[in-house]
Design an enzyme around this catalytic site. Structure first.
Site, PDB file in Angstrom:
ATOM      1  N   GLU A 270       0.840  -1.215   0.000  1.00 25.02           N
ATOM      2  CA  GLU A 270       0.000   0.000   0.000  1.00 25.02           C
ATOM      3  C   GLU A 270       0.870   1.258   0.000  1.00 25.02           C
ATOM      4  O   GLU A 270       0.470   2.287  -0.545  1.00 25.02           O
ATOM      5  CB  GLU A 270      -0.978  -0.004   1.174  1.00 25.02           C
ATOM      6  CG  GLU A 270      -1.966  -1.177   1.185  1.00 25.02           C
ATOM      7  CD  GLU A 270      -2.738  -1.382  -0.118  1.00 25.02           C
ATOM      8  OE1 GLU A 270      -2.957  -0.392  -0.845  1.00 25.02           O
ATOM      9  OE2 GLU A 270      -3.103  -2.545  -0.423  1.00 25.02           O
ATOM     10  N   GLU A 299      -0.790  -0.661  -9.947  1.00 24.68           N
ATOM     11  CA  GLU A 299      -0.355  -1.922  -9.351  1.00 24.68           C
ATOM     12  C   GLU A 299       1.149  -2.121  -9.548  1.00 24.68           C
ATOM     13  O   GLU A 299       1.814  -2.717  -8.704  1.00 24.68           O
ATOM     14  CB  GLU A 299      -1.161  -3.074  -9.969  1.00 24.68           C
ATOM     15  CG  GLU A 299      -1.203  -4.345  -9.152  1.00 24.68           C
ATOM     16  CD  GLU A 299      -1.759  -4.212  -7.740  1.00 24.68           C
ATOM     17  OE1 GLU A 299      -2.416  -3.204  -7.428  1.00 24.68           O
ATOM     18  OE2 GLU A 299      -1.518  -5.120  -6.936  1.00 24.68           O
TER      19      GLU A 299
HETATM   20 ZN    ZN Z   1      -2.506  -3.123  -5.066  1.00 25.46          ZN
END
Ligand code: ZN
Length: 505
Positions: A270, A299
């Site tokens: 995160e 991502e």
């Molecule tokens: Zn992620």
């Protein structure tokens, strides 16, 4: 229209875009509050508040005056605008068209069924009854196909759904990439399974006080570069990165006292998302040009720190002592090699969210092939459990014993999110390609990681990716940063080399 007048029109658009972005920020803060600290009794009222705000946002998005501003700008001489201005206009146009092209009834039906679908799915998963969820899934596919016909009539319906998350990506390109991954990874996983090496992970289980886990997570996220003056870290059921603005980025994790590494890796993951948000283009923070590019690029930022850096031997080297100091009972005497092998253990299993970096792509490819089949009708919903289990066995050598462990495990389909899964593996491939380039651009990265000097890597990501916002398409960005288009070989070579060493293949 003269240039002075057209600039005025642009400024009016900017005011509207900023207002929308700020209302979106309020929504995101409410969402964070709901997931992190809201009292349980407030749930019903909160959903009404959020629906009211969503209504305001929708009205502003389809406002006729807003559409006229966009029209005037799109029809004006393009030479009037800078690249940043052009991007804001284009983004506003795309969004406006998406909001206005879809009939209101269809949007409502999708929203209604997605929210009901979530409850139906959760119950079906709990009771292991796929047949209870199947009719909802069938209906959602029909609705998302209809949606695609309105939103992107020129595209195949599944491509249109992918485009929402990964703009510009098409099956035509994705299928051969995924086939290549499959061809290389299935034998690699098979060889790992047959290897006599089986890393010891017992020392990662024990009693790890939560306050100590939390301070460890804070130290490492700060070392990596998360700015706690412009962000927070809290606890939620599922870790996420949210918040209302790049100056207010909220990351979350969850703790289990018997396992510290899961929560720590969630923090690092995160943090990677958070750095992207905190690193956005200064001066344009409330405008679409500074928005993150796609799901997969987001991502790639979390996976860069989680996999390329934190699962690296040099990272284990610098933090092993701190781990031992923090949790001496479990970790006293653990060697560097033992820690490195344990956090990189490859373990084929049924559950995607627990998968390691080698098996994860096959969980994604399985879902991609199934979604593709559902959309082109070569797979029917009623056959899904068998198709799922057969593919699982073929790709990972394991067969789920129940639908809850198989086809019912993910939340995505219950909310109508088809085309989302590929972003995870695209992100992993981008992360790897970025890292390969970074090794050429920055001197002696291993030494920098070993010395805890992450700032040059963060700066490289800030300069090359975060601050570029939406100025380029994903393909153009990848070429600009790495010199070539997405090439799965970076990822395949990385996995083969790393896991051949760990498992002595
Ligand atoms: Zn992620």
């Amino acid at each position: 229209m003269n240039p002075k007048k057209i600039k005025d029109v642009y400024e009016q658009l900017v005011i509207k875009l900023k207002e929308r972005s700020r209302l979106g920020g309020v929504m995101a803060t409410m969402h964070w509050d709901q997931e992190v600290i809201m009292p349980i009794a407030a749930a019903e009222n909160r959903s009404k508040q959020m629906a009211a705000l969503a209504g305001v946002l929708h009205e502003k998005s389809v406002n006729v005056e807003f559409g006229q501003l966009i029209d005037e700008l799109v029809n004006a001489d393009i030479n009037n605008f800078t690249e940043i201005e052009k991007c804001n206009i284009y983004e506003a146009k795309r969004e406006y068209e998406l909001e206005t092209k879809i009939p209101k009834e269809l949007i409502q039906e999708i929203a209604e069924l997605s929210s009901r679908g979530h409850q139906i799915w959760a119950k079906a998963r709990q009771e292991n009854k796929f047949e209870d969820f199947a009719p909802t899934l069938e209906r959602l596919i029909i609705l998302k196909k209809k949606w695609a016909e309105f939103a992107f009539p020129e595209l195949d319906p599944y491509d249109a759904n992918i485009d929402v998350f990964e703009r510009g990506m098409r099956m035509e390109r994705l299928t051969p990439i995924f086939d290549k991954l499959k061809k290389e990874l299935i034998p690699l996983i098979d060889a790992i399974r047959k290897s006599s090496i089986n890393p010891d992970v017992d020392f990662l289980k024990g009693n790890f006080p939560i306050d100590k886990q939390e301070s460890l997570g804070r130290i490492i996220s700060k070392d990596i570069g998360f700015d706690y003056d412009r962000g927070r870290m809290d606890v939620s059921v599922h870790p996420f990165c949210g918040g209302g603005h790049p100056t207010d980025v909220r990351i979350t994790t969850r703790y289990r006292s018997e396992n510290f590494i899961e929560s720590l890796f969630a923090v690092i993951h995160e943090t990677g998302h958070g750095l992207y948000e905190q690193g956005r283009m200064p001066g344009f923070l409330d405008l679409p040009v500074s928005d993150s590019l796609t799901m997969a690029i987001h991502e790639s930022q979390s996976l860069f720190w989680e996999r390329m850096i934190a699962q690296n031997i040099y990272f284990c080297d610098i933090y092993l002592n701190l781990f031992v100091e923090t949790f001496p009972e479990s970790l006293q005497g653990v060697s560097l090699d033992k820690l490195y092998a344990a956090i990189n253990r490859c373990n084929p299993s049924f559950i995607r969210v627990e998968a390691d970096e080698v098996t994860y792509p096959l969980h994604i490819i399985l879902r991609y092939e199934i979604e593709k089949g559902l959309f082109d009708e070569s797979i029917s919903v009623k056959d899904l459990p068998d198709v799922w289990d057969d593919k699982m066995e073929e790709y990972l050598g394991v067969r789920p014993s129940s639908n809850s462990e198989g086809v019912l495990q993910d939340v995505h389909w219950s909310g109508g999110a088809f085309g989302y899964f590929p972003s995870y593996t695209l992100g992993a491939m981008y992360a790897c390609q970025f890292y390969s380039r970074m090794l050429l651009d920055i001197n002696d990265i291993p030494k920098k990681i070993k010395g805890g000097n992450f700032s040059c890597m963060k700066k490289w990501l800030n300069d090359n990716i975060h601050e570029k916002g939406r100025l380029y398409s994903t393909d153009d960005l990848i070429v600009k940063v790495t010199g070539e288009k997405l090439d799965p070989c970076f990822f395949i070579d990385y996995l083969k080399k790393k896991y051949s060493e760990i498992y002595k293949l």
